[in-house]
Design an enzyme around this catalytic site. Sequence first.
Site, PDB file in Angstrom:
ATOM      1  N   GLY A   1       0.797  -1.223   0.000  1.00  0.00           N
ATOM      2  CA  GLY A   1       0.000   0.000   0.000  1.00  0.00           C
ATOM      3  C   GLY A   1       0.828   1.270   0.000  1.00  0.00           C
ATOM      4  O   GLY A   1       1.937   1.325  -0.540  1.00  0.00           O
ATOM      5  N   CYS A   2       0.284   2.292   0.644  1.00  0.00           N
ATOM      6  CA  CYS A   2       0.927   3.611   0.667  1.00  0.00           C
ATOM      7  C   CYS A   2       2.294   3.590   1.338  1.00  0.00           C
ATOM      8  O   CYS A   2       3.112   4.477   1.112  1.00  0.00           O
ATOM      9  CB  CYS A   2       0.032   4.610   1.393  1.00  0.00           C
ATOM     10  SG  CYS A   2      -1.543   4.953   0.576  1.00  0.00           S
TER      11      CYS A   2
END
Length: 364
Positions: free
Chosen positions: A152-153
């Site tokens: 993810g981020c």
Amino acid sequence: MLATASPPPAGAYLRGVGIAAPPNRYTKAECLAAFEKSGWFSRLDTRSHFIARTVLQRDNGIEARRLAIDSLDDVFSIDPNTLAQRFLRHAPTLAAEAAKKALFESGLESADIGAVVVSTCTGYLCPGLSGYVVERLGLRADVQAFDLVGQGCAAALPNLQLGRALLAANACEHVLSVCVEVCSAAMYLDNDPGVLISACLFGDGAGAAILSCKPVASQRQIEWIDSTSLINPIERKALMFESRDGMLRNVLTRAVPALAATDAHRVLETVLRRADLHTTDVSTWIMHAGGRDVLLALERELPISVHDLRYSKAILREYGNLSSAFVYFVLDAALRGQAPAGWWWLSSFGAGFSCHGALLRAGP
């Protein structure tokens, strides 16, 4: 017989940074207008209309985003095949563009790169994106190639940590680090508030950096000093992708800003304590933004000033949340803005729930 001493671990220096984004820029006002005339508007309920209008009409910290689409009408074509093709078409292009810029800034040649690490969470390719980067940059056939997915981020820091480990193991002299996200290829809409807010926050882009074992006298020296990570699986469901109807559906909850701020503080304190430093010793903050509420939570928790987050806020306002690529854009802004010499803090957080941080030392 005397034992042969092993060579000392190599250092790690950021030697070049590159960023890339699609050419088409869309303001939040344009996004709202496109949503209201799309077929999706009538499929969603009145509460969803209110949420979208609230996020896109008020100051949410974002003014515009770059999206890998020819028209905003295209973003509402949401089906597995369309989204998969969008990722295949644009992820390799953006990744290679950012990588080429980083390579140019580093002053190195393609043949100098001994390893490439590519991260993404917005699409899946097999063979992975690393092969496309190898092909488009003309990297050596024997280059060590790694594809990291599902982080993810937060992915930029684990990506760079792997690069740092390869240098420390004397496995190579130069590592190419790339994070690319085509968030428009992970589009999903329903009446869940977190899903709707996600659709209003994310943009497309790629970032890249070269990590080298030795500095170059003619370039500004940015040395990687130390890093750490914090993984909290108990909070996995606070922020994650789930697969639904053959597509990625983003789960975003209200707990995220507080989680991000608390974990970012813990990671920061761990590394600063090892270096016998304090928050006030950090001159430049290179932080993943997440969104406006996350930045506000970071200001309260760390604590740092509005000015300290100026680079993160500027990137968020112009590009939106770029997921894993975001911190490369912030790092690029800090370098181009001639951020002061001294201690720099680089941090990312995201799905898992995970948080990572790295202490850098910047020369003049």
